[in-house]
Motif scaffolding. Sequence first.
Motif, short mmCIF file in Angstrom:
data_model
loop_
_atom_site.label_atom_id
_atom_site.label_comp_id
_atom_site.label_asym_id
_atom_site.label_seq_id
_atom_site.Cartn_x
_atom_site.Cartn_y
_atom_site.Cartn_z
N MET A 1 0.83 -1.21 0.00
CA MET A 1 0.00 0.00 0.00
C MET A 1 0.86 1.25 0.00
N MET A 2 1.86 1.31 0.87
CA MET A 2 2.70 2.50 0.96
C MET A 2 3.52 2.69 -0.32
N ASN A 3 4.00 1.60 -0.92
CA ASN A 3 4.76 1.71 -2.17
C ASN A 3 3.89 2.24 -3.30
N TRP A 4 2.62 1.81 -3.34
CA TRP A 4 1.73 2.32 -4.39
C TRP A 4 1.45 3.81 -4.18
N VAL A 5 1.27 4.23 -2.94
CA VAL A 5 1.08 5.65 -2.66
C VAL A 5 2.30 6.45 -3.14
N GLY A 6 3.50 5.99 -2.81
CA GLY A 6 4.71 6.67 -3.25
C GLY A 6 4.86 6.69 -4.76
N TYR A 7 4.52 5.58 -5.41
CA TYR A 7 4.58 5.48 -6.88
C TYR A 7 3.65 6.50 -7.53
N VAL A 8 2.45 6.62 -7.02
CA VAL A 8 1.48 7.57 -7.59
C VAL A 8 1.96 9.01 -7.38
N MET A 9 2.48 9.30 -6.19
CA MET A 9 2.91 10.67 -5.87
C MET A 9 4.12 11.08 -6.70
N HIS A 10 5.12 10.22 -6.78
CA HIS A 10 6.38 10.61 -7.40
C HIS A 10 6.44 10.31 -8.89
N HIS A 11 5.95 9.14 -9.29
CA HIS A 11 6.11 8.73 -10.69
C HIS A 11 4.97 9.25 -11.56
N LEU A 12 3.73 9.09 -11.11
CA LEU A 12 2.59 9.55 -11.92
C LEU A 12 2.34 11.04 -11.73
N GLN A 13 2.36 11.48 -10.48
CA GLN A 13 2.33 12.91 -10.12
C GLN A 13 1.01 13.63 -10.37
N ASN A 14 0.11 13.07 -11.13
CA ASN A 14 -1.10 13.82 -11.47
C ASN A 14 -2.37 13.02 -11.20
N LYS A 15 -2.30 12.04 -10.30
CA LYS A 15 -3.45 11.18 -10.03
C LYS A 15 -3.94 11.37 -8.60
N ASP A 16 -5.26 11.52 -8.44
CA ASP A 16 -5.85 11.56 -7.11
C ASP A 16 -6.01 10.14 -6.59
N MET A 17 -5.91 9.99 -5.27
CA MET A 17 -6.05 8.68 -4.64
C MET A 17 -6.85 8.83 -3.36
N LEU A 18 -7.74 7.86 -3.10
CA LEU A 18 -8.52 7.81 -1.87
C LEU A 18 -8.03 6.62 -1.04
N VAL A 19 -7.62 6.87 0.20
CA VAL A 19 -7.20 5.83 1.13
C VAL A 19 -8.23 5.76 2.25
N VAL A 20 -8.86 4.60 2.42
CA VAL A 20 -9.94 4.46 3.40
C VAL A 20 -9.52 3.46 4.46
#
Length: 713
Positions: A174-193
Amino acid sequence: MATLSDLQTEREKLRALEAKATYDAALADTASHKDVVAAAAAMRAALNTAMRGIPRVLAMAIDGETDETRVHYLLSDAIHTALTGIGVDVEQACTALPPAGEQFKRGAQPRDLLTVSQWADRHRWLRSGTNAPGRWNTALTPYLREIMDALSEHSPVRSVVFKKSSGVGGSEVMMNWVGYVMHHLQNKDMLVVMPTLELRDRSFNPRMAKMVEETEALAGLISRSARDKTNRADVVEYGAHARIIRSGANSPDSLRSDHLPYVITDEVSAFPWDVGGEGDPMTLIENRQRTYSRAKSYFISTPTVAGRCRISLLYSRSDQRRYHVPCPSCHTLQHLEFDRTGVADHGLKWRTAPPVDEETGEVLRPRVLSAWYVCKNCHAEIPESSKTDMLSHGKWIPARPSIKRTRGYHINALYAPVGLGVSWRDIAQKWLDCQGDTSEMKAFVNTYLGEAWAEQGDSIEDLSLISRLEDYDPMALPFRLITAGVDVQKNRLEVSYVGWGEKEEAWLIDHVILPGDTAQPEVWTALGESLVEHRVRQAVVDSGYNTSMVYQFCATRRWAVPGKGLAGTARPLVEDEKRRIARLRRRVKHQHAVEPIGVDQGKALIYARLKMDKIGPGYIHFPRESAFDDEYFAQLGAEKLVTKVRGTRPFQEWVQIRARNETLDCLVYATAAMRLSRVNLDQPPPPPPDPNHTAAPAPARRRRAVSRALSPR
């Protein structure tokens, strides 16, 4: 001496030189019309030539490949390489205007095509809270690679379900996917529940802050200031217009957000089935992804109870993958299993120390000396030292390969890497330690095996219970605690008296029916005398009928508390101590702190123990006395736990199959009284209490009233 005219002349010369330099620079950056036309023609020709070859390149990349996920990745990789080559070709062709070629090459160069695992290996750091500090290394937990890569941007998988035991790395995915989205994709919103807002603030938010702080690639993306509006408990803003929205499944307001493509639901089995009267939170979450054709969801949890376990339900709808590892001897692929029956010829095996001390003759607690795994095919004994190599050569194999877009992964604690989790010996020892204790056994099945706990006490046969009658004198046994459960009817009180021994082994002492109008004091006086006579240390009195009389009776007896039975299979039998203290502080001024009793869980616990055939911890004994007749056991087996489905949502409820069930209710309340007493049943029994143990009503002072309400007699 320079005159004013000389100074003005010099100033004009400087201005002229500056203008000439500006002109020369502009002239150098200016191309002739002829060169621009030639460069454009060369670029167009090179681009057309390269584009005509792309279909052939893509066809060759996937030639002979049938797996959809692999095809998708190979196409992404091929187009990535093709775009890079096009930039080089155009640059080389643009000899008439080299700067234009360089700019085209820079614009055509795509960003790196990374999977989540590749990003983590390249950028993620673990500096504390781990047995392997340093740069993240997926090779240490190779079974996580495919799970992470299924979450990558170019993967066609839309839902990833991870049904797991504790401590196998699911949260790190989960944490690796959050980091991947923030740093690599940079333009995607994410909801963590998370299951609750409290758990979000106590668990996820600190873990995310720690990851950002320890990973250099993420450290500069968000503000570290708590006062910054972009760094709140519920939202973290990063990049130009991207957010990580952090919510709780118990708050419908926190689930109302803009539409977004990516969702993580952590510990999804702990989610409520209805939130704020607005329905299933999973439906509210799915509504946030409707407008995205390439939305992705990651569901992660340890299982709970069969029939109402979300992660098991989600896994049943997936392709159901298990991680198969090769035997070092015969190389047969197999998933690691724990044999709960003890009769299988494969699985985890162990050797224990002698059960009796040779010198003293004392019976010892079972102790595991060594553990190993037996191959399902060749029956070779596999030492745990071989596990590292086995994991590195393992692969996920689906049971339902026809399902493409929803992947389900299941893994247990036997796969925990050597040095990073529990050992096979620890697992075997835990299994032996929890024998006879249904609560510990449930936790073992959930958190070690990663499986849903199947309640064994869904119903009982009342006739079979009569065979459990024993000849013993209840008042002669050295109980550590005696409790009572009181059921209130209009014309009678029914009371079950239970003596408790080590590890909640229970002996029924008596079941008494006190006739009389329960709106009048006489029957309550008789109840008080009966409780004293039986040396009761803690009692729970049902407050669902003639509530005022129950309050009046309990007000002068601090060892007797009013109880309110509350339905709900997820509600605990009694509250945990922290929540109970908080509730009593709020209600102390009313002097009637009613204890909420989770009767559904109490019935499940009692039925499970009534099915035990081995005397020991948790076993319930019945004396061969007149009170324990056919009617008593018929009432004890008067309910049945059934599984129903409402829409697509399974749920369980207790159904009464005969008119009367007072003896079952009394036993539930007596069990709740045992838990409320907070008595350590492993300690020697206390001296008999004062037979006249009554107390004045609790004083009005807040602190003393709370302490009285909490202290067992």
